[in-house]
Design a protein around this motif. Structure first.
Motif, PDB file in Angstrom:
ATOM      1  N   ASP A 248       0.831  -1.214   0.000  1.00  0.00           N
ATOM      2  CA  ASP A 248       0.000   0.000   0.000  1.00  0.00           C
ATOM      3  C   ASP A 248       0.857   1.252   0.000  1.00  0.00           C
ATOM      4  O   ASP A 248       1.996   1.237   0.484  1.00  0.00           O
ATOM      5  N   GLU A 249       0.267   2.333  -0.519  1.00  0.00           N
ATOM      6  CA  GLU A 249       0.877   3.673  -0.434  1.00  0.00           C
ATOM      7  C   GLU A 249       2.279   3.732  -1.060  1.00  0.00           C
ATOM      8  O   GLU A 249       3.194   4.318  -0.490  1.00  0.00           O
ATOM      9  N   ILE A 250       2.450   3.149  -2.229  1.00  0.00           N
ATOM     10  CA  ILE A 250       3.730   3.186  -2.927  1.00  0.00           C
ATOM     11  C   ILE A 250       3.766   4.439  -3.797  1.00  0.00           C
ATOM     12  O   ILE A 250       2.879   4.666  -4.622  1.00  0.00           O
ATOM     13  N   LEU A 251       4.806   5.254  -3.612  1.00  0.00           N
ATOM     14  CA  LEU A 251       4.913   6.543  -4.299  1.00  0.00           C
ATOM     15  C   LEU A 251       5.954   6.488  -5.417  1.00  0.00           C
ATOM     16  O   LEU A 251       6.913   5.718  -5.344  1.00  0.00           O
ATOM     17  N   ASN A 252       5.786   7.359  -6.415  1.00  0.00           N
ATOM     18  CA  ASN A 252       6.734   7.399  -7.538  1.00  0.00           C
ATOM     19  C   ASN A 252       7.808   8.484  -7.382  1.00  0.00           C
ATOM     20  O   ASN A 252       8.518   8.770  -8.326  1.00  0.00           O
ATOM     21  N   ASP A 253       7.934   9.060  -6.227  1.00  0.00           N
ATOM     22  CA  ASP A 253       8.958  10.077  -5.941  1.00  0.00           C
ATOM     23  C   ASP A 253       8.908  11.262  -6.913  1.00  0.00           C
ATOM     24  O   ASP A 253       9.935  11.787  -7.334  1.00  0.00           O
ATOM     25  N   LEU A 254       7.695  11.664  -7.272  1.00  0.00           N
ATOM     26  CA  LEU A 254       7.421  12.843  -8.094  1.00  0.00           C
ATOM     27  C   LEU A 254       7.985  12.759  -9.522  1.00  0.00           C
ATOM     28  O   LEU A 254       8.046  13.760 -10.219  1.00  0.00           O
TER      29      LEU A 254
ATOM     30  N   LEU B 171      10.303  -2.765  -6.825  1.00  0.00           N
ATOM     31  CA  LEU B 171       9.709  -1.696  -7.609  1.00  0.00           C
ATOM     32  C   LEU B 171      10.335  -0.421  -7.049  1.00  0.00           C
ATOM     33  O   LEU B 171      10.164  -0.095  -5.874  1.00  0.00           O
ATOM     34  N   PHE B 172      11.109   0.268  -7.898  1.00  0.00           N
ATOM     35  CA  PHE B 172      11.794   1.466  -7.418  1.00  0.00           C
ATOM     36  C   PHE B 172      11.584   2.620  -8.381  1.00  0.00           C
ATOM     37  O   PHE B 172      10.847   2.502  -9.353  1.00  0.00           O
ATOM     38  N   THR B 173      12.207   3.754  -8.079  1.00  0.00           N
ATOM     39  CA  THR B 173      11.917   4.984  -8.811  1.00  0.00           C
ATOM     40  C   THR B 173      13.171   5.549  -9.464  1.00  0.00           C
ATOM     41  O   THR B 173      14.288   5.187  -9.137  1.00  0.00           O
ATOM     42  N   MET B 174      12.957   6.454 -10.384  1.00  0.00           N
ATOM     43  CA  MET B 174      14.032   7.040 -11.183  1.00  0.00           C
ATOM     44  C   MET B 174      15.141   7.713 -10.372  1.00  0.00           C
ATOM     45  O   MET B 174      16.305   7.599 -10.742  1.00  0.00           O
TER      46      MET B 174
ATOM     47  N   ARG C 199      20.184   8.129 -10.430  1.00  0.00           N
ATOM     48  CA  ARG C 199      21.065   9.297 -10.596  1.00  0.00           C
ATOM     49  C   ARG C 199      22.509   9.017 -10.206  1.00  0.00           C
ATOM     50  O   ARG C 199      23.428   9.525 -10.817  1.00  0.00           O
ATOM     51  N   LYS C 200      22.685   8.256  -9.161  1.00  0.00           N
ATOM     52  CA  LYS C 200      24.039   7.878  -8.724  1.00  0.00           C
ATOM     53  C   LYS C 200      23.958   6.400  -8.331  1.00  0.00           C
ATOM     54  O   LYS C 200      23.886   6.051  -7.150  1.00  0.00           O
ATOM     55  N   PHE C 201      23.937   5.540  -9.350  1.00  0.00           N
ATOM     56  CA  PHE C 201      23.656   4.125  -9.139  1.00  0.00           C
ATOM     57  C   PHE C 201      24.920   3.372  -8.731  1.00  0.00           C
ATOM     58  O   PHE C 201      25.716   2.941  -9.560  1.00  0.00           O
ATOM     59  N   THR C 202      25.095   3.258  -7.410  1.00  0.00           N
ATOM     60  CA  THR C 202      26.274   2.627  -6.818  1.00  0.00           C
ATOM     61  C   THR C 202      25.795   1.592  -5.798  1.00  0.00           C
ATOM     62  O   THR C 202      24.596   1.522  -5.491  1.00  0.00           O
ATOM     63  N   GLU C 203      26.721   0.845  -5.228  1.00  0.00           N
ATOM     64  CA  GLU C 203      26.357  -0.125  -4.183  1.00  0.00           C
ATOM     65  C   GLU C 203      25.673   0.574  -3.009  1.00  0.00           C
ATOM     66  O   GLU C 203      24.702   0.060  -2.445  1.00  0.00           O
ATOM     67  N   GLU C 204      26.173   1.743  -2.648  1.00  0.00           N
ATOM     68  CA  GLU C 204      25.568   2.505  -1.544  1.00  0.00           C
ATOM     69  C   GLU C 204      24.116   2.883  -1.874  1.00  0.00           C
ATOM     70  O   GLU C 204      23.229   2.790  -1.026  1.00  0.00           O
ATOM     71  N   GLN C 205      23.885   3.283  -3.119  1.00  0.00           N
ATOM     72  CA  GLN C 205      22.529   3.647  -3.532  1.00  0.00           C
ATOM     73  C   GLN C 205      21.596   2.439  -3.481  1.00  0.00           C
ATOM     74  O   GLN C 205      20.438   2.557  -3.091  1.00  0.00           O
ATOM     75  N   ILE C 206      22.106   1.281  -3.857  1.00  0.00           N
ATOM     76  CA  ILE C 206      21.281   0.063  -3.806  1.00  0.00           C
ATOM     77  C   ILE C 206      20.923  -0.268  -2.358  1.00  0.00           C
ATOM     78  O   ILE C 206      19.807  -0.691  -2.066  1.00  0.00           O
TER      79      ILE C 206
ATOM     80  N   ASN D 159      14.657   1.616   1.800  1.00  0.00           N
ATOM     81  CA  ASN D 159      13.542   2.550   1.675  1.00  0.00           C
ATOM     82  C   ASN D 159      12.388   2.098   0.787  1.00  0.00           C
ATOM     83  O   ASN D 159      11.310   2.674   0.869  1.00  0.00           O
ATOM     84  N   ARG D 160      12.596   1.132  -0.055  1.00  0.00           N
ATOM     85  CA  ARG D 160      11.510   0.689  -0.936  1.00  0.00           C
ATOM     86  C   ARG D 160      10.896  -0.576  -0.362  1.00  0.00           C
ATOM     87  O   ARG D 160      11.593  -1.555  -0.127  1.00  0.00           O
TER      88      ARG D 160
END
Length: 185
Positions: A8-14, A107-110, A114-121, A127-128
């Motif tokens: 529920d309540e899954i957002l697309n981060d604008l 299911l993640f967002t764009m 922007r900075k697709f690294t191990e830390e970002q994953i 958060n997802r």
């Protein structure tokens, strides 16, 4: 074993996009092909974007309006939620293929691209919440979108029909398909 997962309540981060996939597999692809950390620009301005979709690395949903969504991952053989009485199917796209290499999809967002690294994953995984465990291998994916009855109201919904396949399924989806859902029905 659960065959229908609901979030529920899954957002697309604008941003008008959702992305379905195994983020670690996308990172492996990025590293093996020496792509920049800014995958957002790479995938939206180069042919790489079409290639990662056709190769089953990600499944993109464009045109996603800025609503909170109910998300279903449907691995069952029963009638999809969006095709049940009282719900309103608005968009449908069959013909996606998806490869799972790390036993889970998100299911993640764009903005994560922007900075697709191990830390970002790691941030993405913290958060997802729309995620499920799947055996490694190939899957065919159909996407249904529309309105489903949630707490006696019709709410924007996406349903991913996910079926295991032995080999890579043929990619036949329209990469430019818009998944815009109208709430004024």
């Amino acid at each position: 074993m659960t065959r229908l997962y609901k979030f529920d309540e899954i957002l697309n981060d604008l941003m008008d996009y959702f992305i379905l996939g195994d983020p670690n597999y996308l990172l492996t692809y990025k590293n093996e092909n020496t792509l920049p950390d800014d995958l957002l620009t790479e995938l939206t301005t180069e042919e790489t974007g079409d290639k990662v979709v056709e190769d089953g690395i990600i499944v993109p949903l464009s045109g996603v309006e800025n609503f909170p969504y109910t998300i279903y991952f449907n691995l069952s053989d029963t009638t999809p939620e969006l095709l049940k009485d009282g719900n309103k199917l608005q968009v449908r796209q069959d013909g996606y293929c998806l490869k799972v290499e790390n036993e889970e999809i998100f299911l993640f967002t764009m903005p994560y691209l922007r900075k697709f690294t191990e830390e970002q994953i790691e941030n993405l995984k913290k958060n997802r919440k729309a995620t499920i465990k799947l055996e490694n291998g190939w899957y065919s994916v159909s996407i249904l979108g529309g309105l489903t009855i949630q707490k006696s109201e019709l709410e924007p919904t996406f349903e991913f029909i996910i079926k295991p396949t032995i080999d890579k399924p043929k990619y036949t989806a329209d990469i430019a398909y818009s998944f815009a859902i109208r709430t004024d029905e």
